[in-house]
Design a protein around this motif. Structure first.
Motif, PDB file in Angstrom:
ATOM      1  N   LEU A  49       6.668  24.407  -7.454  1.00  0.00           N
ATOM      2  CA  LEU A  49       5.280  24.150  -7.793  1.00  0.00           C
ATOM      3  C   LEU A  49       4.523  25.402  -7.381  1.00  0.00           C
ATOM      4  N   LEU A  50       3.897  26.068  -8.354  1.00  0.00           N
ATOM      5  CA  LEU A  50       3.171  27.301  -8.086  1.00  0.00           C
ATOM      6  C   LEU A  50       1.678  27.075  -8.288  1.00  0.00           C
ATOM      7  N   LEU A  51       0.911  27.462  -7.288  1.00  0.00           N
ATOM      8  CA  LEU A  51      -0.537  27.361  -7.351  1.00  0.00           C
ATOM      9  C   LEU A  51      -1.118  28.743  -7.086  1.00  0.00           C
ATOM     10  N   VAL A  52      -2.049  29.168  -7.936  1.00  0.00           N
ATOM     11  CA  VAL A  52      -2.720  30.453  -7.747  1.00  0.00           C
ATOM     12  C   VAL A  52      -4.213  30.267  -7.982  1.00  0.00           C
ATOM     13  N   THR A  53      -4.990  31.119  -7.360  1.00  0.00           N
ATOM     14  CA  THR A  53      -6.415  31.131  -7.647  1.00  0.00           C
ATOM     15  C   THR A  53      -6.674  32.059  -8.824  1.00  0.00           C
ATOM     16  N   ASP A  54      -7.838  31.911  -9.415  1.00  0.00           N
ATOM     17  CA  ASP A  54      -8.163  32.754 -10.575  1.00  0.00           C
ATOM     18  C   ASP A  54      -8.161  34.237 -10.214  1.00  0.00           C
ATOM     19  N   GLY A  55      -8.481  34.577  -8.968  1.00  0.00           N
ATOM     20  CA  GLY A  55      -8.486  35.976  -8.556  1.00  0.00           C
ATOM     21  C   GLY A  55      -7.117  36.626  -8.609  1.00  0.00           C
ATOM     22  N   PHE A  56      -6.075  35.803  -8.628  1.00  0.00           N
ATOM     23  CA  PHE A  56      -4.722  36.372  -8.694  1.00  0.00           C
ATOM     24  C   PHE A  56      -4.397  36.902 -10.085  1.00  0.00           C
ATOM     25  N   ILE A  57      -4.906  36.260 -11.136  1.00  0.00           N
ATOM     26  CA  ILE A  57      -4.494  36.683 -12.481  1.00  0.00           C
ATOM     27  C   ILE A  57      -5.628  37.150 -13.386  1.00  0.00           C
ATOM     28  N   GLU A  58      -6.882  36.838 -13.058  1.00  0.00           N
ATOM     29  CA  GLU A  58      -7.964  37.264 -13.943  1.00  0.00           C
ATOM     30  C   GLU A  58      -8.157  38.777 -13.872  1.00  0.00           C
ATOM     31  N   ARG A  59      -8.282  39.387 -15.045  1.00  0.00           N
ATOM     32  CA  ARG A  59      -8.508  40.825 -15.172  1.00  0.00           C
ATOM     33  C   ARG A  59      -9.614  41.056 -16.192  1.00  0.00           C
ATOM     34  N   ARG A  60     -10.437  42.035 -15.923  1.00  0.00           N
ATOM     35  CA  ARG A  60     -11.442  42.409 -16.920  1.00  0.00           C
ATOM     36  C   ARG A  60     -10.725  42.873 -18.180  1.00  0.00           C
ATOM     37  N   HIS A  61     -11.256  42.495 -19.301  1.00  0.00           N
ATOM     38  CA  HIS A  61     -10.753  42.912 -20.614  1.00  0.00           C
ATOM     39  C   HIS A  61      -9.373  42.343 -20.934  1.00  0.00           C
ATOM     40  N   VAL A  62      -8.933  41.304 -20.193  1.00  0.00           N
ATOM     41  CA  VAL A  62      -7.670  40.627 -20.505  1.00  0.00           C
ATOM     42  C   VAL A  62      -7.982  39.146 -20.663  1.00  0.00           C
ATOM     43  N   ASP A  63      -7.583  38.586 -21.794  1.00  0.00           N
ATOM     44  CA  ASP A  63      -7.787  37.167 -22.070  1.00  0.00           C
ATOM     45  C   ASP A  63      -7.069  36.329 -21.015  1.00  0.00           C
ATOM     46  N   LEU A  64      -7.725  35.270 -20.521  1.00  0.00           N
ATOM     47  CA  LEU A  64      -7.133  34.418 -19.492  1.00  0.00           C
ATOM     48  C   LEU A  64      -5.814  33.808 -19.958  1.00  0.00           C
ATOM     49  N   GLN A  65      -5.732  33.405 -21.220  1.00  0.00           N
ATOM     50  CA  GLN A  65      -4.492  32.823 -21.738  1.00  0.00           C
ATOM     51  C   GLN A  65      -3.344  33.824 -21.645  1.00  0.00           C
TER      52      GLN A  65
END
Length: 116
Positions: A51-67
């Motif tokens: 079970l992996l849990l991450v916060t948005d700060g781990f994967i959100e990048r400017r100019h990169v779609d969240l999907q």
């Protein structure tokens, strides 16, 4: 079986022992919103699933779609060992956060509860 209660952020990711990954899109009550609380959603997963849990700060990048970022997370999580520590190290190495937000990453191996 796991009962899930989530904050209104990113969905939990399950990594099966085979390496396949899937996001849990159903959820139980949202934490801290003061809304009516439906029962927690239950998910069945085989022993050894991560079970992996991450916060948005781990994967959100400017100019990169969240999907796109969610797909990258699932792809990297499905590679290599299913060991929680190795999985976290791999994710940190390959998806290094950009440092502009708070970051949390957690991997938990689900094991059966002894019935004796």
């Amino acid at each position: 079986m796991v009962g899930l209660q989530t904050a209104p952020l990113l969905p939990p990711l399950l990594r099966a022992p085979s390496g396949t990954t899937a996001y849990v899109t159903e959820h139980g009550p949202l934490i801290r919103l003061g809304l009516p609380h439906p029962p927690a959603h239950r998910v069945t997963a085989p022993p050894g699933t991560l079970l992996l849990l991450v916060t948005d700060g781990f994967i959100e990048r400017r100019h990169v779609d969240l999907q796109t970022s969610l797909e990258s997370l699932a792809e990297v999580a499905g590679e290599g060992s299913a060991d929680p520590e190795e999985t976290c190290a791999r994710l940190l190495d390959r998806l290094s956060p950009d440092g502009n937000d708070d970051v949390a990453l957690m991997a938990v191996r689900l094991n059966p509860i002894p019935t004796d």
